[in-house]
Design a protein around this motif. Sequence first.
Motif, short mmCIF file in Angstrom:
data_model
loop_
_atom_site.label_atom_id
_atom_site.label_comp_id
_atom_site.label_asym_id
_atom_site.label_seq_id
_atom_site.Cartn_x
_atom_site.Cartn_y
_atom_site.Cartn_z
N GLU A 115 1.01 -1.16 -0.09
CA GLU A 115 0.01 0.06 -0.14
C GLU A 115 0.80 1.22 -0.14
O GLU A 115 0.66 2.11 -0.81
CB GLU A 115 -0.97 0.02 1.31
N GLU A 116 1.91 1.17 0.93
CA GLU A 116 2.87 2.35 0.99
C GLU A 116 3.42 2.84 -0.35
O GLU A 116 3.61 3.62 -0.96
CB GLU A 116 3.83 2.11 1.93
N LYS A 117 3.95 1.63 -1.16
CA LYS A 117 4.68 1.63 -2.58
C LYS A 117 3.50 2.36 -3.59
O LYS A 117 4.02 3.00 -4.17
CB LYS A 117 4.93 0.28 -3.02
N VAL A 118 2.36 1.86 -3.30
CA VAL A 118 1.57 2.22 -4.34
C VAL A 118 1.09 3.68 -4.03
O VAL A 118 0.97 4.55 -4.96
CB VAL A 118 0.03 1.37 -4.10
N GLU A 119 0.89 4.04 -2.76
CA GLU A 119 0.66 5.47 -2.42
C GLU A 119 1.77 6.34 -2.84
O GLU A 119 1.62 7.54 -3.38
CB GLU A 119 0.42 5.86 -0.72
N ALA A 120 3.06 6.11 -2.63
CA ALA A 120 4.26 6.65 -3.27
C ALA A 120 4.00 6.96 -4.63
O ALA A 120 4.49 8.04 -5.06
CB ALA A 120 5.37 5.85 -2.81
N ARG A 121 3.66 6.01 -5.53
CA ARG A 121 3.75 5.93 -6.91
C ARG A 121 2.73 6.99 -7.18
O ARG A 121 2.75 8.00 -8.09
CB ARG A 121 3.39 5.01 -7.38
N ILE A 122 1.55 6.90 -6.62
CA ILE A 122 0.49 8.05 -6.78
C ILE A 122 0.67 9.20 -6.68
O ILE A 122 0.41 10.35 -7.44
CB ILE A 122 -0.85 7.50 -6.13
N ASP A 123 1.37 9.32 -5.44
CA ASP A 123 1.89 10.88 -5.06
C ASP A 123 2.84 11.57 -6.00
O ASP A 123 2.79 12.55 -6.50
CB ASP A 123 2.19 10.80 -3.63
N ALA A 124 3.73 10.66 -6.32
CA ALA A 124 4.89 11.28 -7.30
C ALA A 124 4.31 11.30 -8.71
O ALA A 124 4.52 12.46 -9.39
CB ALA A 124 5.97 10.13 -7.67
N ALA A 178 -4.41 27.04 -14.67
CA ALA A 178 -3.31 26.33 -14.52
C ALA A 178 -2.77 26.28 -13.20
O ALA A 178 -2.49 24.94 -12.69
CB ALA A 178 -2.11 26.53 -15.55
N PHE A 179 -2.63 27.47 -12.52
CA PHE A 179 -2.11 27.10 -11.00
C PHE A 179 -3.25 26.50 -10.28
O PHE A 179 -2.78 25.75 -9.28
CB PHE A 179 -1.72 28.54 -10.44
N THR A 180 -4.32 26.77 -10.47
CA THR A 180 -5.54 26.01 -9.79
C THR A 180 -5.65 24.51 -9.90
O THR A 180 -5.77 23.64 -9.18
CB THR A 180 -6.76 26.52 -10.22
N ASP A 181 -5.08 24.08 -11.30
CA ASP A 181 -5.12 22.54 -11.54
C ASP A 181 -3.78 22.18 -10.78
O ASP A 181 -3.74 20.92 -10.20
CB ASP A 181 -5.02 22.43 -12.99
N ALA A 182 -2.80 22.90 -10.53
CA ALA A 182 -1.64 22.58 -10.05
C ALA A 182 -1.80 22.10 -8.34
O ALA A 182 -1.41 21.24 -7.98
CB ALA A 182 -0.43 23.35 -10.11
N ILE A 183 -2.74 23.28 -7.72
CA ILE A 183 -3.16 23.24 -6.52
C ILE A 183 -3.94 21.94 -6.30
O ILE A 183 -3.72 21.25 -5.14
CB ILE A 183 -3.66 24.59 -6.11
N GLN A 184 -4.93 21.72 -7.22
CA GLN A 184 -5.77 20.47 -6.87
C GLN A 184 -4.92 19.19 -6.94
O GLN A 184 -5.14 18.23 -6.39
CB GLN A 184 -6.73 20.47 -8.10
N GLU A 185 -3.88 19.23 -7.98
CA GLU A 185 -2.82 17.84 -7.88
C GLU A 185 -2.22 17.97 -6.64
O GLU A 185 -2.16 16.79 -6.10
CB GLU A 185 -2.12 17.83 -9.01
N ASP A 186 -1.63 18.93 -6.26
CA ASP A 186 -0.39 18.90 -5.01
C ASP A 186 -0.91 20.16 -4.10
O ASP A 186 0.02 21.37 -4.27
CB ASP A 186 0.74 19.05 -5.68
N PRO A 187 -1.79 20.20 -3.19
CA PRO A 187 -2.12 21.47 -2.19
C PRO A 187 -1.10 21.59 -1.46
O PRO A 187 -1.16 22.60 -0.54
CB PRO A 187 -3.63 20.78 -1.76
N SER A 188 -0.15 20.88 -1.12
CA SER A 188 1.07 21.10 -0.17
C SER A 188 1.92 21.99 -0.76
O SER A 188 3.10 22.36 0.10
CB SER A 188 1.54 19.62 0.31
N ASP A 189 2.06 22.53 -1.91
CA ASP A 189 3.15 23.36 -2.64
C ASP A 189 3.00 24.57 -2.59
O ASP A 189 2.09 25.00 -3.30
CB ASP A 189 3.43 22.69 -3.89
N HIS A 190 3.59 25.36 -1.68
CA HIS A 190 3.50 26.79 -1.35
C HIS A 190 3.43 27.72 -2.69
O HIS A 190 3.21 28.70 -2.92
CB HIS A 190 4.33 27.54 -0.05
#
Length: 157
Positions: A54-63, A91-103
């Motif tokens: 599960e951790e490997k799958v989550e890491a792949r999805i996150d990457a 475009a920045f909104t799409d980026a935020i939806q994909e990764d909301p942790s990037d400031h």
Amino acid sequence: QEQFLARARQASRGLASLSLLPGAPAAMPISRNQQNKKKSNRTPLTKNGDKLAEEKVEARIDAARKLRAQEHKTRGNEAFSAGNWLAAIAAFTDAIQEDPSDHVFFSNRSAANLKLLRTADAVNDAEQCVRLSPEWAKGFSRLWAAPLARPQRQGGL
């Protein structure tokens, strides 16, 4: 009664269907797993194995999500450079939806909102940027620039 038992034994071996009543549907044949004949090359996963998988799958999805977010950011930067601020915001909104942790995504969207004089949205994005990365000075510069970008009234009240 003996005939019934013979049919039951035969059906339990998966050789024939069991029909107790005339016109009743035939029983399904017994699968390999039901007969306890499992493939020898398969080993069951342990609980630790499940967690690791599960951790490997989550890491792949996150990457993959972070990669897509960077692609959206690149598209947003190109639109911003071309002066197409609405496309940059999208475009920045799409980026935020994909990764909301990037400031940086919030900072860039704040800048695009400032260009369109959407100061309330710019302030909200700048505040989120500062929350995510309080040590990043550019977030504070976005936060301070937003109120200054408001159009000033000419004359008094």
